[in-house]
Design a protein around this motif. Structure first.
Motif, PDB file in Angstrom:
ATOM      1  N   CYS A  29       1.127  -1.063  -0.037  1.00  0.00           N
ATOM      2  CA  CYS A  29       0.252   0.192   0.116  1.00  0.00           C
ATOM      3  C   CYS A  29       1.116   1.336   0.249  1.00  0.00           C
ATOM      4  CB  CYS A  29      -1.028   0.046   1.503  1.00  0.00           C
ATOM      5  SG  CYS A  29      -2.420   1.441   1.448  1.00  0.00           S
ATOM      6  N   TYR A  31       1.111   5.309  -0.855  1.00  0.00           N
ATOM      7  CA  TYR A  31       0.777   6.902  -1.396  1.00  0.00           C
ATOM      8  C   TYR A  31       1.887   7.085  -2.520  1.00  0.00           C
ATOM      9  CZ  TYR A  31      -0.539  11.483  -1.960  1.00  0.00           C
ATOM     10  OH  TYR A  31      -1.866  13.003  -1.666  1.00  0.00           O
ATOM     11  N   VAL A  38      -3.553   6.713  -3.197  1.00  0.00           N
ATOM     12  CA  VAL A  38      -3.494   6.115  -2.579  1.00  0.00           C
ATOM     13  C   VAL A  38      -3.510   4.394  -3.433  1.00  0.00           C
ATOM     14  CG1 VAL A  38      -3.770   3.787   0.007  1.00  0.00           C
ATOM     15  CG2 VAL A  38      -3.559   6.411  -0.151  1.00  0.00           C
ATOM     16  N   ALA A  76      -0.356   4.100   4.347  1.00  0.00           N
ATOM     17  CA  ALA A  76       0.255   4.890   3.165  1.00  0.00           C
ATOM     18  C   ALA A  76       1.075   6.500   4.419  1.00  0.00           C
ATOM     19  CB  ALA A  76      -1.150   4.869   2.145  1.00  0.00           C
ATOM     20  N   HIS A  85      -2.828   7.829   6.052  1.00  0.00           N
ATOM     21  CA  HIS A  85      -3.744   7.100   5.328  1.00  0.00           C
ATOM     22  C   HIS A  85      -4.670   5.939   5.633  1.00  0.00           C
ATOM     23  CE1 HIS A  85      -4.235  11.257   2.965  1.00  0.00           C
ATOM     24  NE2 HIS A  85      -2.990  11.031   2.368  1.00  0.00           N
TER      25      HIS A  85
END
Length: 114
Positions: A29, A31, A38, A76, A85
């Motif tokens: 995962c 960003y 994301v 992320a 996030h």
């Protein structure tokens, strides 16, 4: 045979619905600064429309509540905005019951469908 596919998750109160194979596994995962979004990287069998199932994911910011029955997946971080996030998977509908979302950051209520 396996593939790794990349999916963009939407921000907001509505979850992102993804068609994934039953054997899927989230492997990463992140960003992405350039896309300001994301992304999930998912390992799975090649997607076949007849076998794919819908799974829902939501992105929450730090300090915002999500219902207890959401499953944490990964986090992320925006390296320039210093914002994290957190990605959660919503539970799969079980035996005529579905979890309705009042807010991505608030409480959820259980709804029984007739």
């Amino acid at each position: 045979m396996k593939t790794i596919d990349k999916y963009l998750l939407c921000f907001g109160q509505e979850p992102t619905a993804l068609k994934l194979m039953p054997d899927f596994q989230v492997v990463f995962c992140e960003y992405l600064v350039g896309a300001k979004g994301v992304y999930l990287w998912v390992e799975q069998s090649p997607v076949a429309s007849g076998k794919a199932t819908t799974r829902r994911f939501i992105v929450a910011r730090p300090g915002k509540s999500v219902p207890d029955h959401y499953e944490y997946v990964d986090s992320a971080v925006d390296p320039f905005g210093s914002t994290a996030h957190h990605v959660f998977q919503l539970p799969v509908k079980v035996a005529g019951r579905n979890w309705a979302i009042q807010s991505a950051y608030g409480q959820a209520s259980q709804v029984t469908r007739s």
